[in-house]
Design an enzyme around this catalytic site. Structure first.
Site, PDB file in Angstrom:
ATOM      1  N   HIS A   1       0.682  -1.333   0.021  1.00  0.00           N
ATOM      2  CA  HIS A   1      -0.084   0.003   0.272  1.00  0.00           C
ATOM      3  C   HIS A   1       0.861   1.138   0.009  1.00  0.00           C
ATOM      4  CE1 HIS A   1       0.885   0.960   4.207  1.00  0.00           C
ATOM      5  NE2 HIS A   1       0.818  -0.278   4.578  1.00  0.00           N
TER       6      HIS A   1
ATOM      7  N   GLU B   1      -2.161  -6.896   7.509  1.00  0.00           N
ATOM      8  CA  GLU B   1      -0.779  -6.870   8.195  1.00  0.00           C
ATOM      9  C   GLU B   1      -0.929  -7.766   9.640  1.00  0.00           C
ATOM     10  OE1 GLU B   1       2.177  -6.950   8.507  1.00  0.00           O
ATOM     11  OE2 GLU B   1       2.580  -4.890   7.742  1.00  0.00           O
TER      12      GLU B   1
END
Length: 214
Positions: free
Chosen positions: A11, A86
């Site tokens: 990202h 994550e």
């Protein structure tokens, strides 16, 4: 043998990345630079005429907004997969890398030593995280054998995918950078994983930050 290819995208930048604040599962959005990086990354994929068959993204906003730039440019829709999140960093989430050793000294020490059983008080251990990412990656691979898969995720998650593809031990120190909005390529020939290219950032106008979330 049939080869399945993955283009892994981290990202774009967030304010917490810039502040060196550990994000984990905390749902932080992209900052202005991160949005620009997402656009630059998507245009880079267009420039190389990447013919991908499917787009996946983590459900956390920083990944989903990065994937949005691809969706808009390629007129496609991403498949959201929470297993691509994550690592959950438990009590360390929300702390900067300067604050963590002061506020949680024992936990921080265990974290940076890569104790693979340490769950960080309410988080995931490295082993649990590895199992989650390995399962997600394998499920996607099996579903799309012989295809090219574009996947937007997070620094720690992509580091774990690198470990899987390169057979790097979980206990070993991090071997590669995973910059914001970088392109990272792995493949599977039906028998083994291989790292084809890593940490490509030539499409970005500015230097990109490496990942903190181990």
């Amino acid at each position: 043998m049939t080869t399945t290819r993955f283009c892994l995208v981290r990202h774009g930048e967030t304010d917490w990345n810039a502040a060196r604040r550990l994000q984990g599962h905390t749902d932080i959005s992209l900052n202005a630079r991160g949005l620009a990086q997402a656009e630059q990354m998507a245009h880079a994929l267009k420039k190389i005429n990447l013919a991908f068959d499917v787009l996946y993204t983590s459900d956390l906003e920083r990944a989903a907004k990065t994937a949005k730039a691809i969706e808009q440019l390629f007129s496609t829709t991403a498949i959201t997969n929470a297993a691509l999140r994550e690592r959950h960093l438990g009590a360390l989430q929300g702390l900067t890398t300067d604050e963590a050793p002061q506020i949680e000294p024992e936990l921080w020490k265990s974290h940076i030593s890569r104790n693979i059983a340490e769950e960080l008080r309410g988080g995931e251990s490295i082993q649990q995280f590895a199992n989650r990412i390995n399962t997600a990656l394998e499920e996607i691979r099996v579903q799309h054998i012989g295809k090219t898969i574009l996947l937007v995720s997070h620094g720690g998650a992509l580091d774990m995918m690198y470990r899987i593809a390169s057979n790097q031990a979980l206990e070993a120190e991090k071997a590669v950078a995973v910059p914001n909005a970088s392109l990272n390529w792995i493949s599977h020939n039906g028998l083994d994983w291989k790292v084809d290219a890593w940490a490509q950032t030539g499409h970005l106008e500015d230097l990109a930050l490496d990942n903190l979330d181990l």
